[in-house]
Design an enzyme around this catalytic site. Structure first.
Site, PDB file in Angstrom:
ATOM      1  N   ARG A  27       0.860  -1.172   0.000  1.00  0.00           N
ATOM      2  CA  ARG A  27       0.000   0.000   0.000  1.00  0.00           C
ATOM      3  C   ARG A  27       0.901   1.228   0.000  1.00  0.00           C
ATOM      4  O   ARG A  27       1.990   1.217   0.582  1.00  0.00           O
ATOM      5  CB  ARG A  27      -0.925   0.027   1.230  1.00  0.00           C
ATOM      6  CG  ARG A  27      -2.058  -0.985   1.190  1.00  0.00           C
ATOM      7  CD  ARG A  27      -3.095  -0.620   0.143  1.00  0.00           C
ATOM      8  NE  ARG A  27      -4.266  -1.487   0.181  1.00  0.00           N
ATOM      9  CZ  ARG A  27      -4.411  -2.589  -0.550  1.00  0.00           C
ATOM     10  NH1 ARG A  27      -3.431  -2.968  -1.348  1.00  0.00           N
ATOM     11  NH2 ARG A  27      -5.509  -3.310  -0.471  1.00  0.00           N
TER      12      ARG A  27
ATOM     13  N   GLU B 130      -2.547   8.564  -3.796  1.00  0.00           N
ATOM     14  CA  GLU B 130      -2.987   7.690  -4.878  1.00  0.00           C
ATOM     15  C   GLU B 130      -4.436   7.988  -5.219  1.00  0.00           C
ATOM     16  O   GLU B 130      -5.261   8.067  -4.304  1.00  0.00           O
ATOM     17  CB  GLU B 130      -2.840   6.224  -4.461  1.00  0.00           C
ATOM     18  CG  GLU B 130      -3.112   5.240  -5.575  1.00  0.00           C
ATOM     19  CD  GLU B 130      -2.897   3.794  -5.146  1.00  0.00           C
ATOM     20  OE1 GLU B 130      -3.857   3.004  -5.264  1.00  0.00           O
ATOM     21  OE2 GLU B 130      -1.784   3.466  -4.680  1.00  0.00           O
TER      22      GLU B 130
ATOM     23  N   HIS C 230      -1.296   0.855  -9.692  1.00  0.00           N
ATOM     24  CA  HIS C 230      -2.004  -0.042  -8.765  1.00  0.00           C
ATOM     25  C   HIS C 230      -2.776  -1.122  -9.529  1.00  0.00           C
ATOM     26  O   HIS C 230      -3.997  -1.229  -9.431  1.00  0.00           O
ATOM     27  CB  HIS C 230      -2.961   0.751  -7.860  1.00  0.00           C
ATOM     28  CG  HIS C 230      -3.344  -0.032  -6.623  1.00  0.00           C
ATOM     29  ND1 HIS C 230      -3.810   0.570  -5.470  1.00  0.00           N
ATOM     30  CD2 HIS C 230      -3.341  -1.366  -6.350  1.00  0.00           C
ATOM     31  CE1 HIS C 230      -4.083  -0.354  -4.558  1.00  0.00           C
ATOM     32  NE2 HIS C 230      -3.808  -1.542  -5.080  1.00  0.00           N
TER      33      HIS C 230
END
Length: 315
Positions: free
Chosen positions: A232, A260, A279
């Protein structure tokens, strides 16, 4: 008496779901849209919409007074846990262990190879019709440190096996022994980091892993080492990482970032030695069939009163 099951995939597209009449379950389709498919108070089994963000994930939870199961379709559950204070006691939170391991491990290895072998530079050279010959780092004979040795970390090691690495080191929250060798505790990181040519982050995001890769962590990495993050974004302190890569002391390959999505104009986009993917660790052709199988199995277990898989915590 029936109970609602909220699914982000239409029920008729999931083979193996218990029949509604026999199970007493009513299937409701909700993929995170503005309107709920039914009264959330009747929902007993909630499958969280995939990759729709925390706000969407937790929005119905406050009204789900009959809730008994929350099933994510992601390996991490950090986008759901902030909303669990509003659910009844005894709700099982389950993650998607078994769905993302192969895809995430593939990407982790791809990022390692692309970064070491200079693939981004070759692509830029091709665009400019430049022949960028030379010697480049190899994965062979390198030492790799996997930080976060759960099912994804183990899958990454599976894919490293044919590449003749000099050594693979493993770190998890607590020490243990596996068939492949020891798994070290997080407290051993300061001693292990200087020994690694490649550091791969695959740990869940939790209070003890937030900014785990901070200035002190990064400073312990050897000169020329590569940091790969498929965990993450907030596991890495972005400011500290920028300082290291801008000095060209280390390089990085990031499938996740903080913030993000990475906004236009952010210095990470053009930082030297940084490769960014958006991602996509779990977003592959392997996701949907595996997600459907997990949903069908979990709902069938729920309907039969059997023990659920992948329970992360119970409220």
């Amino acid at each position: 008496m029936t109970a609602d099951v909220w699914l982000p995939i239409a029920a008729d597209e999931i083979d193996g779901l218990p029949g509604a009449s026999a199970s007493g379950l009513t299937y409701r389709f909700w993929d995170g849209g503005p309107d709920f498919p039914a009264d959330p108070a009747d929902c007993a089994f909630y499958v969280v919409p995939y990759m729709k963000g925390m706000e969407t994930a937790i929005r119905p939870l406050t009204a789900m007074g009959s809730l008994r199961v929350v099933q994510t379709l992601s390996a991490g559950v950090d986008h759901v846990t902030p909303g669990l204070g509003d659910v009844p006691a005894g709700v099982a939170l389950c993650n998607a262990r078994g769905v993302h391991e192969a895809s995430t491990a593939e990407l982790a290895l791809g990022l390692v190879l692309a970064s070491l072998r200079g693939i981004p530079g070759f692509v830029r050279g091709q665009d400019r019709e430049e022949w960028r010959a030379g010697f480049y780092p190899a994965l062979a004979d390198r030492s790799v440190l996997i930080v976060g040795y759960g099912s994804i970390g183990a899958a990454i090691e599976d894919r490293l096996a044919p590449f003749e690495c000099a050594r693979v080191m493993r770190v998890a929250r607590s020490a243990r022994t596996t068939e492949r060798g020891p798994v070290h505790a997080l407290g051993d990181l300061p001693a292990l980091l200087p020994e690694a040519d490649v550091v791969i982050l695959s740990t869940p995001l939790a209070p003890d892993t937030h900014h785990l890769a901070n200035a002190a962590f990064l400073a312990r990495m050897k000169d020329g080492a590569l940091l790969v993050n498929v965990a993450r974004g907030p596991v890495v302190d972005t400011k500290a990482l920028l300082a290291e890569v801008e000095s060209r002391r280390i390089t990085a390959a990031l499938d996740v970032t903080d913030p993000e999505p990475l906004p236009a104009g952010h210095p990470l986009w053009h930082a030297p030695g940084v490769l960014i993917s958006p991602h996509v660790g779990g977003s592959t052709s392997a996701f949907m069939p595996r997600a459907k199988r997990l949903i069908a199995e979990q709902v069938a277990r729920f309907a039969a009163g059997e023990e659920l898989r992948n329970v992360v915590l119970t409220t």
